[in-house]
Scaffold this active site. Structure first.
Site, PDB file in Angstrom:
ATOM      1  N   ASN A  10      16.422 -25.629  20.882  1.00 28.72           N
ATOM      2  CA  ASN A  10      15.202 -25.251  20.186  1.00 28.72           C
ATOM      3  C   ASN A  10      15.700 -24.729  18.872  1.00 28.72           C
ATOM      4  O   ASN A  10      15.996 -23.735  18.721  1.00 28.72           O
ATOM      5  CB  ASN A  10      14.313 -24.007  20.839  1.00 28.72           C
ATOM      6  CG  ASN A  10      13.018 -23.878  19.912  1.00 28.72           C
ATOM      7  OD1 ASN A  10      12.862 -24.481  19.205  1.00 28.72           O
ATOM      8  ND2 ASN A  10      12.292 -23.092  20.724  1.00 28.72           N
ATOM      9  N   ARG A  87      13.700 -29.172  22.137  1.00 30.91           N
ATOM     10  CA  ARG A  87      12.348 -28.996  21.865  1.00 30.91           C
ATOM     11  C   ARG A  87      11.972 -29.423  20.428  1.00 30.91           C
ATOM     12  O   ARG A  87      12.711 -29.017  19.450  1.00 30.91           O
ATOM     13  CB  ARG A  87      12.017 -27.580  22.074  1.00 30.91           C
ATOM     14  CG  ARG A  87      10.685 -27.365  21.690  1.00 30.91           C
ATOM     15  CD  ARG A  87      10.116 -25.649  21.364  1.00 30.91           C
ATOM     16  NE  ARG A  87       8.880 -25.661  21.249  1.00 30.91           N
ATOM     17  CZ  ARG A  87       8.604 -24.439  20.512  1.00 30.91           C
ATOM     18  NH1 ARG A  87       9.323 -23.493  20.339  1.00 30.91           N
ATOM     19  NH2 ARG A  87       7.109 -24.475  20.347  1.00 30.91           N
ATOM     20  N   HIS A 176       2.183 -25.912  22.006  1.00 33.44           N
ATOM     21  CA  HIS A 176       2.264 -25.103  23.615  1.00 33.44           C
ATOM     22  C   HIS A 176       2.131 -26.145  24.836  1.00 33.44           C
ATOM     23  O   HIS A 176       2.025 -25.527  25.691  1.00 33.44           O
ATOM     24  CB  HIS A 176       1.541 -23.858  23.597  1.00 33.44           C
ATOM     25  CG  HIS A 176       1.755 -22.725  22.533  1.00 33.44           C
ATOM     26  ND1 HIS A 176       0.688 -21.829  22.289  1.00 33.44           N
ATOM     27  CD2 HIS A 176       2.705 -22.297  22.232  1.00 33.44           C
ATOM     28  CE1 HIS A 176       1.375 -21.159  21.345  1.00 33.44           C
ATOM     29  NE2 HIS A 176       2.433 -21.326  21.484  1.00 33.44           N
ATOM     30  N   ARG A 237      -0.721 -14.626  12.817  1.00 33.37           N
ATOM     31  CA  ARG A 237      -1.814 -15.747  12.326  1.00 33.37           C
ATOM     32  C   ARG A 237      -3.314 -15.311  12.599  1.00 33.37           C
ATOM     33  O   ARG A 237      -3.420 -14.706  13.657  1.00 33.37           O
ATOM     34  CB  ARG A 237      -1.474 -16.914  13.036  1.00 33.37           C
ATOM     35  CG  ARG A 237      -0.208 -17.469  12.579  1.00 33.37           C
ATOM     36  CD  ARG A 237       0.153 -18.888  13.349  1.00 33.37           C
ATOM     37  NE  ARG A 237       1.314 -18.416  14.073  1.00 33.37           N
ATOM     38  CZ  ARG A 237       2.073 -19.455  15.234  1.00 33.37           C
ATOM     39  NH1 ARG A 237       1.204 -20.312  15.677  1.00 33.37           N
ATOM     40  NH2 ARG A 237       2.956 -18.974  15.732  1.00 33.37           N
ATOM     41  N   GLU A 381       9.182 -22.581  29.457  1.00 34.42           N
ATOM     42  CA  GLU A 381       9.439 -23.894  28.701  1.00 34.42           C
ATOM     43  C   GLU A 381      11.002 -24.717  28.771  1.00 34.42           C
ATOM     44  O   GLU A 381      11.126 -25.848  29.000  1.00 34.42           O
ATOM     45  CB  GLU A 381       9.038 -23.583  27.209  1.00 34.42           C
ATOM     46  CG  GLU A 381       7.544 -23.116  26.937  1.00 34.42           C
ATOM     47  CD  GLU A 381       7.279 -22.687  25.557  1.00 34.42           C
ATOM     48  OE1 GLU A 381       7.618 -21.341  25.718  1.00 34.42           O
ATOM     49  OE2 GLU A 381       6.844 -23.218  24.877  1.00 34.42           O
TER      50      GLU A 381
END
Ligand code: AMP
Length: 395
Positions: A10, A87, A176, A237, A381
């Site tokens: 990733n 990813r 996601h 965020r 993941e």
């Protein structure tokens, strides 16, 4: 046939997360992070069979760091590395599932840079480097957005002029996806239901947070949109704000687009509300000691999450369960409890002792008897990316 090993990578703009996944072992033998790439402080930290290691790699870029990482992987896999899964954040409308990497698909990933200017170029850098270093090894891209390509138009279109969609790809994509897919499949497995005949609400709550409605194994709606800023309040965020906030700040404060972007992505959410931290653990501690900002941040986070789950329920024919995952979802009994107090109309209720016990990687069912299922399921993941990579190797 010996069990196969997949390296999962990733790449961020200045970091590379990596993990070696074996198809039959649930524990991860090698996991690590190269960070501050491109600076004098560049370094690689990894754990091999639980033992911590560190290497300074001053000024290493992605390629130089990968050249250090790959021998570690070779070593840890006993020379049996079967493929690499990358990813990739944005697959646009083009990539509706994982794909084998070749020069054409790599160009496709690069071409989506306008939709993910920070992420896709970094992902492409990592892919390029591993393709050069390991040209003989099959490589696969697994997209964060791909799982949400099953959203119906009424869920993915914004109420904006049509040409912004047809000519400029402005629509809701969702992110996601790898995590939502993994935990919904685990939820069905844990509940003895068929994934293809079940309906779930999932809350992935990490530093980034999103909800998802999953019907018969397909995403039907999700809270993130064109970018990962839409939806829930997150670590730093803002999530949803009035879209007129932009023009308001330009008119009243003379802010630039860059200032507004920065404020919404990096200075808002739990951090902005609390004035203290983006970390839920810190906020829970501070709140218990009377910090009003921390308490407000947690309350806003949970209320907004509950509203999003209620909204997502519009996409379900029935509710087989709510799943909490991600660092906060897996560990914060407080967040799960506060969130469900706002969802009494969905008849959701927790078994508090079971809720308190579900932490630190323990999966569990935490609803009170006679109420809809609520599950805590650790996400993985990396494992899902490895499984997708293996599936494409077998295809
Ligand atoms: P992730 O991005 O999935 O690693 O999640 C990071 C978030 O999980 C941070 O806000 C952490 O504070 C939160 N987190 C991790 N452990 C706990 C815990 N025991 N209690 C509350 N929040 C936690």
């Amino acid at each position: 046939m010996p069990s196969r090993n997949i390296l999962v990578i990733n790449c961020g703009s200045s970091s590379i997360k990596f993990a070696l996944i074996n198809e039959h072992h649930t524990h991860t033998t090698l996991i690590g992070l190269a960070e501050r790439l491109g600076t004098a402080d560049a370094q690689i930290n990894w754990q091999l069979d639980g033992e911590k290691n560190h290497l300074s790699v001053p000024n290493a870029d992605h390629r130089a760091a990968l050249a250090e990482i790959l021998p570690l992987v070779e070593n840890a896999s006993g020379g049996h590395l079967d493929g690499i899964g990358h990813r990739v954040v944005h697959g646009g409308e083009h990539f509706t599932a994982a794909c084998r990497l070749d020069p054409v698909s790599l160009d496709g990933i690069r071409a989506l840079a306008p939709l993910a200017p920070l992420h896709n170029p970094a992902n492409a850098l990592g892919i390029e480097a591993t393709m050069r270093l390991y040209p003989q090894l099959p490589q696969v891209a697994v997209f964060d957005t791909a799982f949400h390509q099953t959203l119906p138009p009424h869920a993915y279109r914004y109420a904006l002029p049509e040409y912004l969609y047809s000519e400029h790809a402005v629509r809701r994509y969702g992110f996601h996806g790898t995590s939502h897919r993994y935990v919904s499949a685990r939820a069905a497995e844990m509940s003895g239901l068929e994934l293809e005949n079940s309906s779930w609400l999932v809350a992935h709550l990490g530093n980034g947070c999103s909800t998802c409605a999953i019907v018969n194994g397909q995403s039907r709606d999700t809270s993130m949109g064109l970018t990962p800023l839409e939806g829930l309040a997150m670590g730093t965020r803002s999530g949803d704000v009035d879209a007129n906030l932009h023009s308001h700040l330009v008119r009243t404060l003379g802010w630039s687009i860059e200032q507004i972007d920065r404020m919404l992505n990096h200075d808002s959410g739990l951090l902005g509300l609390s004035g203290l931290s983006n970390d839920m653990r810190t906020l829970q501690q501070a709140s218990s000691e009377g910090h009003a900002g921390a308490t407000l941040a947690i309350e806003v986070f949970c209320y907004r999450l509950a509203k999003s789950l209620a909204a997502m329920s519009c996409a379900l024919p029935q509710l087989d369960g709510v799943v909490f995952t991600g660092g906060i979802g897996e560990n914060s009994a407080l967040v799960r409890s506060l969130t469900l107090t706002h969802l009494k109309l969905l008849n959701l209720k927790l078994d508090e002792p079971a809720n308190q016990l579900a932490t630190r990687g323990a999966a569990g069912q935490i609803n009170a008897e006679g109420h809809p299922r609520v599950l805590v399921i650790p996400t993985n993941e990396e494992r899902q990316i490895a499984l997708d990579t293996l599936a494409l190797l077998d295809a």
